[in-house]
Design a protein around this motif. Structure first.
Motif, short mmCIF file in Angstrom:
data_model
loop_
_atom_site.label_atom_id
_atom_site.label_comp_id
_atom_site.label_asym_id
_atom_site.label_seq_id
_atom_site.Cartn_x
_atom_site.Cartn_y
_atom_site.Cartn_z
N CYS A 60 0.83 -1.21 0.00
CA CYS A 60 0.00 0.00 0.00
C CYS A 60 0.86 1.26 0.00
O CYS A 60 0.55 2.23 -0.71
CB CYS A 60 -0.92 -0.01 1.21
N LEU A 61 1.94 1.25 0.77
CA LEU A 61 2.79 2.43 0.81
C LEU A 61 3.49 2.67 -0.53
O LEU A 61 3.62 3.82 -0.99
CB LEU A 61 3.83 2.28 1.92
N GLY A 62 3.91 1.61 -1.19
CA GLY A 62 4.52 1.77 -2.51
C GLY A 62 3.53 2.29 -3.54
O GLY A 62 3.87 3.15 -4.36
N ALA A 63 2.30 1.79 -3.50
CA ALA A 63 1.27 2.28 -4.43
C ALA A 63 0.95 3.75 -4.16
O ALA A 63 0.78 4.54 -5.10
CB ALA A 63 0.02 1.42 -4.31
N LEU A 64 0.88 4.14 -2.89
CA LEU A 64 0.61 5.54 -2.56
C LEU A 64 1.74 6.45 -3.02
O LEU A 64 1.50 7.56 -3.51
CB LEU A 64 0.39 5.69 -1.05
N LEU A 65 2.97 5.99 -2.88
CA LEU A 65 4.10 6.79 -3.35
C LEU A 65 4.05 6.98 -4.86
O LEU A 65 4.37 8.07 -5.37
CB LEU A 65 5.41 6.14 -2.94
N CYS A 66 3.65 5.95 -5.58
CA CYS A 66 3.53 6.09 -7.04
C CYS A 66 2.42 7.07 -7.41
O CYS A 66 2.59 7.89 -8.34
CB CYS A 66 3.27 4.72 -7.66
N LEU A 67 1.30 7.03 -6.72
CA LEU A 67 0.21 7.97 -6.99
C LEU A 67 0.62 9.40 -6.67
O LEU A 67 0.32 10.33 -7.43
CB LEU A 67 -1.03 7.58 -6.19
N VAL A 68 1.31 9.57 -5.55
CA VAL A 68 1.75 10.92 -5.19
C VAL A 68 2.82 11.41 -6.16
O VAL A 68 2.90 12.61 -6.45
CB VAL A 68 2.27 10.91 -3.74
N THR A 69 3.62 10.51 -6.70
CA THR A 69 4.59 10.89 -7.71
C THR A 69 3.90 11.43 -8.96
O THR A 69 4.32 12.45 -9.53
CB THR A 69 5.48 9.70 -8.07
N CYS A 70 2.83 10.77 -9.38
CA CYS A 70 2.06 11.28 -10.53
C CYS A 70 1.47 12.65 -10.22
O CYS A 70 1.52 13.57 -11.07
CB CYS A 70 0.97 10.28 -10.88
N ALA A 71 0.90 12.81 -9.02
CA ALA A 71 0.35 14.11 -8.63
C ALA A 71 1.43 15.18 -8.57
O ALA A 71 1.21 16.34 -8.94
CB ALA A 71 -0.37 13.99 -7.29
N GLY A 72 2.62 14.79 -8.10
CA GLY A 72 3.72 15.75 -8.05
C GLY A 72 4.18 16.20 -9.42
O GLY A 72 4.51 17.38 -9.62
N HIS A 73 4.22 15.27 -10.38
CA HIS A 73 4.59 15.65 -11.75
C HIS A 73 3.55 16.58 -12.36
O HIS A 73 3.89 17.55 -13.06
CB HIS A 73 4.76 14.41 -12.61
N ILE A 74 2.27 16.29 -12.10
CA ILE A 74 1.21 17.18 -12.61
C ILE A 74 1.30 18.55 -11.96
O ILE A 74 1.16 19.59 -12.62
CB ILE A 74 -0.17 16.54 -12.36
N ALA A 75 1.55 18.57 -10.65
CA ALA A 75 1.68 19.85 -9.94
C ALA A 75 2.88 20.64 -10.40
O ALA A 75 2.83 21.87 -10.55
CB ALA A 75 1.76 19.60 -8.43
N ALA A 76 4.00 19.95 -10.68
CA ALA A 76 5.20 20.65 -11.15
C ALA A 76 5.02 21.19 -12.55
O ALA A 76 5.59 22.24 -12.89
CB ALA A 76 6.39 19.70 -11.10
#
Length: 216
Positions: A60-76
């Motif tokens: 679950c933590l790895g999947a959440l990190l991947c989702l947050v990575t996608c959100a971070g790229h969109i935010a950047a």
């Protein structure tokens, strides 16, 4: 100048965010390997028995990190305020959880008893690996904390700069261009003030001929 600084911050945030994404992918792969080991131990399908909490946590933590990575790229890329706030909030929450776990590990000598029993034995093997390679794991943990802190700092700087605008500062404001646009919209024609003319305006050539005949 501001546009160049914003582009540099965007690139740096994407790079730091990619490191978090790689960490999430590594955790997912490790969780899949643990599921495979659990399948070999039980001799059945991996999801026919309840999975231990340690495998669930890593997956679950790895999947959440991947989702947050996608959100971070969109935010950047878009410098969207909502995406930046979500990204920063999750990273800060993750840092707080990690800090709590680390503090409990160092301050509590019986910290293993605070966690539930793991029937697969993966948690015990992981803890023994960390204890036997404490220096390497310490530097890895500090690197992860540094990456997470840098991502929050870069996101805050991007939020302060704001999204792209047509003019970033007064130095980039081209007065000549705006003057040309204004002149094209409002042409400056010369005019003469005189007596008002009522009625339809006659043809100039016809008026000249009438006046010449009258003067004869």
């Amino acid at each position: 100048m501001v546009r160049m600084l914003r582009s540099c911050l965007q690139s740096m945030l994407k790079l730091v965010n990619s490191l978090l994404g790689m960490l999430g992918v590594a955790m997912i792969l490790y969780a899949v390997w643990l599921i495979r080991q659990w399948q070999e131990q039980t001799g059945s399908l991996p999801f026919s028995h309840p999975l231990p909490w340690f495998i669930y946590a890593f997956l679950c933590l790895g999947a959440l990190l991947c989702l947050v990575t996608c959100a971070g790229h969109i935010a950047a890329e878009t410098i969207n305020a909502c995406c930046l706030y979500f990204y920063m909030g999750f990273i800060v929450l993750l840092i707080m959880v990690e800090g709590g776990v680390v503090a409990d590990t160092f301050l509590n000598p019986d910290w293993k008893q605070d966690f539930p029993e793991d029937p697969s034995g993966a948690f015990l093997r992981f803890s023994k690996f960390v204890e036997s390679n404490f220096k390497i794991c310490r530097w890895i943990g500090l690197s992860i904390f540094s990456v997470q802190g840098s991502s929050v700092l870069l996101a805050m700087l991007l939020k302060a700069l704001g999204p792209h605008r047509h003019y970033d500062s007064d130095d980039e404001y081209d007065v000549s261009t705006v003057a040309l646009l204004r002149d094209s919209r409002q042409p400056n024609h010369p005019y003469v003030v005189g007596e008002p003319i009522y009625g339809p305006k006659p043809n100039d050539s016809w008026t000249v001929r009438i006046n010449e005949r009258a003067n004869r």
